[in-house]
Write a protein that holds these residues in place. Structure first.
Motif, PDB file in Angstrom:
ATOM      1  N   GLY A 183       0.968  -1.192  -0.006  1.00 59.60           N
ATOM      2  CA  GLY A 183      -0.094   0.056  -0.032  1.00 59.60           C
ATOM      3  C   GLY A 183       0.888   1.129  -0.013  1.00 59.60           C
ATOM      4  N   SER A 226      -4.590  -0.504   4.175  1.00 60.18           N
ATOM      5  CA  SER A 226      -3.115  -0.178   4.591  1.00 60.18           C
ATOM      6  C   SER A 226      -3.171  -0.272   5.967  1.00 60.18           C
ATOM      7  CB  SER A 226      -2.499   1.046   3.971  1.00 60.18           C
ATOM      8  OG  SER A 226      -2.467   1.080   2.777  1.00 60.18           O
ATOM      9  N   TYR A 241       2.541   6.677   7.099  1.00 61.15           N
ATOM     10  CA  TYR A 241       1.679   6.945   6.072  1.00 61.15           C
ATOM     11  C   TYR A 241       1.509   8.508   5.746  1.00 61.15           C
ATOM     12  CZ  TYR A 241       0.823   2.200   5.054  1.00 61.15           C
ATOM     13  OH  TYR A 241       0.931   0.680   4.858  1.00 61.15           O
TER      14      TYR A 241
END
Length: 532
Positions: free
Chosen positions: A26, A218, A254
């Motif tokens: 991801g 993710s 992220y």
């Protein structure tokens, strides 16, 4: 007897295993896809995705600390609502986990097919028009066999492998963030009027990106630690710590990756094509090459193989323990739950998962299609968690709860509502497709229930009716809802989301009202393993 402790997973290894699951394919594509859908507002999509999954995780942390057992998420719902709901939740969760294994193998092969080196030209034959070819499927199967073999010889070998890869999987994203910010960061990209400002495509794009860019997917691997709770040292403490630490580390990585990507895009390119026109084949590697950092690009191309590979190994472990745990409800063949005497790992379940994964990858040869199925199935399975945790507090307040925060009284319904909205964001017709896949497990349940169990149906149907009706409701809303989310546009945005939020809360209350009159005896027995 002295050998057993060496097979236990430490807190550090548990965190590394979770990070190995969380940081998979991801991160290499999520930021690029999210930016294309929502522009700079994609940052909010990653924050929203983290909030949704952390809310769910906290429900399951309480359950996991109460019931420290391998594959625990496969039967929490059974403890509070009976066998039928427990089976539906376990089946949906297992489908999402087993689909992750071929998805990560497919990701590795797809990335390999775009390797830029002359000596690797032969890998281009693995992909054709976005679909994995027959030769590519052969490589995918080889990868999945390797994933399985690494898990085949004990927890110790698997955790050593994941510890090694996790350092690389954490280090490279961190290095990428640092280098992009240092080498080519354009702060104007976040607010430039020429490209539509911070939210160029409106608030709807934030929710769309959360679903279609693989953001929720993710984050959803927090259950790795919970499902291996029975194999952890001090599970009543380390399950809580492991889930929370791994989730916060992952969210930070992220979000910062999205910030770095948005800032690294060339402003002149944005002025010509806008955010919708940003479509890099390998987002971070392509940007690294544009910035003249070929060495970083090489590392990123290599990580496009390493990250999915490591995640595949971790999910073989999780999926096999989930399947093995499902046998305890006596609705699956008992031999699937047998543990190898020497290494105490569910080898039969691993082999069964491998065979099913091979079938799945021959049907779905596209990464995005696999990811869509995973997201919907995962969220449906997770919806039972908030209902179960509140129901158990009412049914059995005296159970030992190492982690029992007061705020779950409002966070549980909030997580249910957010999960419902996220299912809606996956868009029609994904909802119906996922429900169909989940429904495929019901004939298996009915066969074992009618032939062997002969239990009364009334309490089972009562405990599961709320979820069955809910799935019909969310499918109808998906069909009738905003065209931005794949619907017919009969109920426009944002009223579609308002209706889902209100009705979902009513389903949450119905779910709690449907709990069993007394707790499943297996839950009490499992809870006795907890120590203060």
């Amino acid at each position: 007897m002295n050998k057993a402790p060496t097979q236990k997973i430490s807190l550090f290894s548990g965190i590394m295993l979770a990070l190995n699951s969380l940081i998979g394919s991801g991160w290499l594509f999520g930021a690029g896809t999210a930016a294309r859908v929502a522009g700079p507002a994609a940052i909010l999509s990653w924050i929203l995705g983290a909030v949704i999954i952390i809310c769910f995780a906290l429900n399951y942390v309480e359950l996991g600390a109460m019931f420290p057992e391998s594959g625990g998420m496969s039967h929490y719902a059974q403890y509070s609502h009976g066998e039928l709901l427990g089976f539906i939740a376990a089946w949906a969760n297992w489908i999402s986990l087993i689909t992750l294994v071929p998805m990560e193998a497919v990701a590795s092969v797809q990335y390999m097919s775009s390797w830029p080196w002359s000596w690797a030209n032969w890998t281009s034959q693995f992909l054709h028009h976005g679909q994995v070819t027959t030769s590519g499927i052969g490589v995918v199967i080889i990868f999945m066999i390797i994933f399985t073999l690494i898990n085949f010889w004990s927890v110790k070998l698997m955790t050593h492998f994941t510890n090694l890869i996790s350092f690389f999987k954490i280090g490279l994203p961190s290095l990428t963030i640092l280098m992009l910010i240092i080498s080519g960061f354009h702060a104007s990209n976040f607010h430039s009027v020429a490209t539509g400002g911070f939210m160029p495509y409106g608030s709807k794009s934030i929710f769309e990106a959360t679903a279609v860019a693989g953001i929720i997917m993710s984050y959803d691997a927090f259950q790795t630690i919970i499902n291996m709770g029975g194999e952890m040292k001090n599970p009543h403490k380390n399950i809580v710590r492991g889930v929370l630490i791994s989730m916060f580390i992952t969210a930070a990585i992220y979000i910062l990756l999205q910030v770095a990507f948005i800032g690294a895009v060339n402003p002149s390119t944005l002025q010509h094509v806008g955010w919708h026109g940003i479509n890099y084949t390998s987002p971070f590697a392509d940007i690294a090459i544009i910035l003249g950092m070929n060495w970083l690009a090489i590392l990123l191309y290599m990580d496009a193989f390493v990250s999915p590979f490591g995640t595949g190994v971790a999910f073989v472990a999780t999926a096999s323990r989930t399947l093995a745990a499902m046998t305890r409800t006596h609705h699956m063949p008992k031999w699937l739950g047998r543990l190898a005497r020497r290494y105490m790992v569910p080898r039969f379940a691993m082999v069964a998962d491998l065979i099913l994964a091979i079938i799945i990858v021959n049907v779905f040869r596209n990464w995005s299609l696999l990811a869509t199925v995973i997201t919907g199935a995962t969220l449906i399975a997770y919806l039972t968690g908030p209902v179960t945790v509140i129901s158990l507090r009412k049914m059995a307040p005296n159970l030992n709860r190492p982690f029992a925060p007061h705020y779950l009284s409002w966070m549980a319904p909030l997580s249910f509502i957010l999960g419902s909205l996220a299912i809606y964001w996956t868009m029609w017709p994904t909802t119906v497709q996922v429900i169909f896949v989940i429904a495929l497990g019901l004939p298996i349940y009915l066969y074992y229930e009618i032939r062997y169990q002969h239990r009364p149906w009334k309490p089972q149907v009562k405990g599961a009716a709320w979820l069955i009706v809910y799935l019909v409701f969310i499918s109808l809303m998906s069909f009738l809802g905003s065209k931005d989310f794949g619907g017919r546009g009969i109920i426009e945005y944002p009223w579609d989301m308002v209706i889902i939020a209100i009705i979902s809360y009513l389903f949450f209350r119905w779910g709690i009202a449907s709990h069993l009159s007394s707790i499943d005896p297996a839950a009490t027995k499992s809870n006795q393993r907890v120590h203060d």
